[in-house]
Design a protein around this motif. Sequence first.
Motif, mmCIF file in Angstrom:
data_model
loop_
_atom_site.group_PDB
_atom_site.id
_atom_site.type_symbol
_atom_site.label_atom_id
_atom_site.label_comp_id
_atom_site.label_asym_id
_atom_site.label_seq_id
_atom_site.Cartn_x
_atom_site.Cartn_y
_atom_site.Cartn_z
ATOM 1 N N ILE A 20 0.871 -1.175 0.000
ATOM 2 C CA ILE A 20 0.000 0.000 0.000
ATOM 3 C C ILE A 20 0.911 1.228 0.000
ATOM 4 C CG2 ILE A 20 -1.924 1.193 1.103
ATOM 5 C CD1 ILE A 20 -2.517 -1.392 2.626
ATOM 6 N N GLY A 29 -5.873 9.563 11.002
ATOM 7 C CA GLY A 29 -5.784 9.140 9.611
ATOM 8 C C GLY A 29 -7.020 8.405 9.130
ATOM 9 N N MET A 30 -7.409 7.325 9.827
ATOM 10 C CA MET A 30 -8.525 6.491 9.378
ATOM 11 C C MET A 30 -9.858 7.229 9.410
ATOM 12 S SD MET A 30 -7.502 3.431 8.424
ATOM 13 C CE MET A 30 -8.839 2.258 8.641
ATOM 14 N N GLN A 70 0.536 4.410 -0.527
ATOM 15 C CA GLN A 70 0.104 5.636 0.137
ATOM 16 C C GLN A 70 0.270 5.569 1.649
ATOM 17 O OE1 GLN A 70 -1.417 3.931 -2.144
ATOM 18 N NE2 GLN A 70 -2.494 5.201 -3.634
ATOM 19 N N MET A 71 0.332 4.371 2.213
ATOM 20 C CA MET A 71 0.506 4.201 3.653
ATOM 21 C C MET A 71 1.929 3.804 4.016
ATOM 22 S SD MET A 71 -3.065 2.314 4.747
ATOM 23 C CE MET A 71 -2.625 2.391 6.502
ATOM 24 N N GLY A 88 -9.628 -0.714 3.895
ATOM 25 C CA GLY A 88 -9.231 0.151 5.007
ATOM 26 C C GLY A 88 -10.435 0.428 5.880
ATOM 27 N N LYS A 104 1.889 6.399 16.880
ATOM 28 C CA LYS A 104 1.489 5.836 15.596
ATOM 29 C C LYS A 104 0.023 5.401 15.637
ATOM 30 C CE LYS A 104 4.425 3.451 13.165
ATOM 31 N NZ LYS A 104 5.307 2.382 12.617
ATOM 32 N N MET A 141 -9.360 5.796 1.126
ATOM 33 C CA MET A 141 -8.465 4.844 1.770
ATOM 34 C C MET A 141 -9.079 4.227 3.024
ATOM 35 S SD MET A 141 -5.821 4.713 -0.175
ATOM 36 C CE MET A 141 -4.487 4.023 0.795
ATOM 37 N N SER A 142 -10.302 4.604 3.380
ATOM 38 C CA SER A 142 -10.964 3.935 4.507
ATOM 39 C C SER A 142 -12.474 4.047 4.367
ATOM 40 C CB SER A 142 -10.511 4.519 5.853
ATOM 41 O OG SER A 142 -11.117 5.761 6.118
ATOM 42 N N MET A 151 -8.036 9.694 5.610
ATOM 43 C CA MET A 151 -8.102 8.603 4.639
ATOM 44 C C MET A 151 -9.449 8.477 3.922
ATOM 45 S SD MET A 151 -5.748 5.810 6.623
ATOM 46 C CE MET A 151 -6.028 4.506 5.421
ATOM 47 N N LEU A 158 -2.740 6.975 13.097
ATOM 48 C CA LEU A 158 -3.350 6.105 12.093
ATOM 49 C C LEU A 158 -4.820 5.829 12.377
ATOM 50 C CD1 LEU A 158 -0.516 3.507 11.402
ATOM 51 C CD2 LEU A 158 -1.322 5.309 9.876
#
Length: 307
Positions: free
Chosen positions: A143, A232-233, A145-146, A210, A224, A242-243, A237, A228
């Motif tokens: 992946i 992010g999620m 992008q991640m 995702g 992290k 992406m999610s 994303m 994430l």
Amino acid sequence: MNKSIMITGANAGIGKETARQLAFQRNTEIIYLACRNLEKATAAKRELTQATGRDIFKIIIMDISKPETVKKAVETITSPVDALILNAGGTGGKTPEKLTSNGVTEITAGNLLGHVVLVDELIKHQKLNNVVLFASSEAARGIKQMGMKRPNLSENSVEEFISIFDGSKFKNDFDPMQVYGWIKYGGTLWMSNMARKNPDIKFISMSPGGTRGTQGMDDLPLIKRIFLKHIGMKLIMPLMKMSHSVEEGAKRFVEGINNPKFKSGVFYASKENILTGQVIDQSTIWKDLDNPLYQKNADTAIHSFVS
């Protein structure tokens, strides 16, 4: 027709939501919630029964990271399972690189080895009828992008897969987020080889994409994990495709075991550069996934740890 279904890691996240969605299908008669923690499993069963209005959930205690508990659990099942969803997994807890008594890392044990034992035991005791779905991941083919690189194997030999499963491949560079993809790659190849060995049972690898609202990142370092999972999620994303919701992730599993369009031995996941939407055959993105020799080697390697 899948009247009886077993889901590993079914007390939370995608596993629990998959159980909820399947309960609304009138053909479903029993759903086994395969969980390692009785208290959490009992709470999940109560919530699912209330949410669906159906008392069809049965708890099976097994810890996928400990094959001996898997074998004992299979002994308690009195009738065959039509569909098996291998959902349990994650980044391996607080010590993902630590070796278990079987000689694999904890991240391998929790994502793959216990599932291999579960499938083997069910087949051996003639307790598996129709379909097996392995929760794979786009990380198995990378992946970008991640920052999750495509697994870079030099030979895809039995010995190289063994070095992945016991962690020796990574030496002092053991990053659980990267290793997770390598384990999912090996597991996906194992499933494809199982499809050839057992033509009367459908074996499908399916990524949930995702998916927000899971516990898959809970064991990552604090900073992290916050970035994430909670930033992010949830915020960034979704804008990048992406999610998506846990309902959408679980829907892929429900369709995976029921829709005849999904073919045995194939790995289905999102189109390249996204983690949502329609699923496609991942060998169209990376041909290594469709290599029979690589599939056989991964199968042989993971089975070398089965006692």
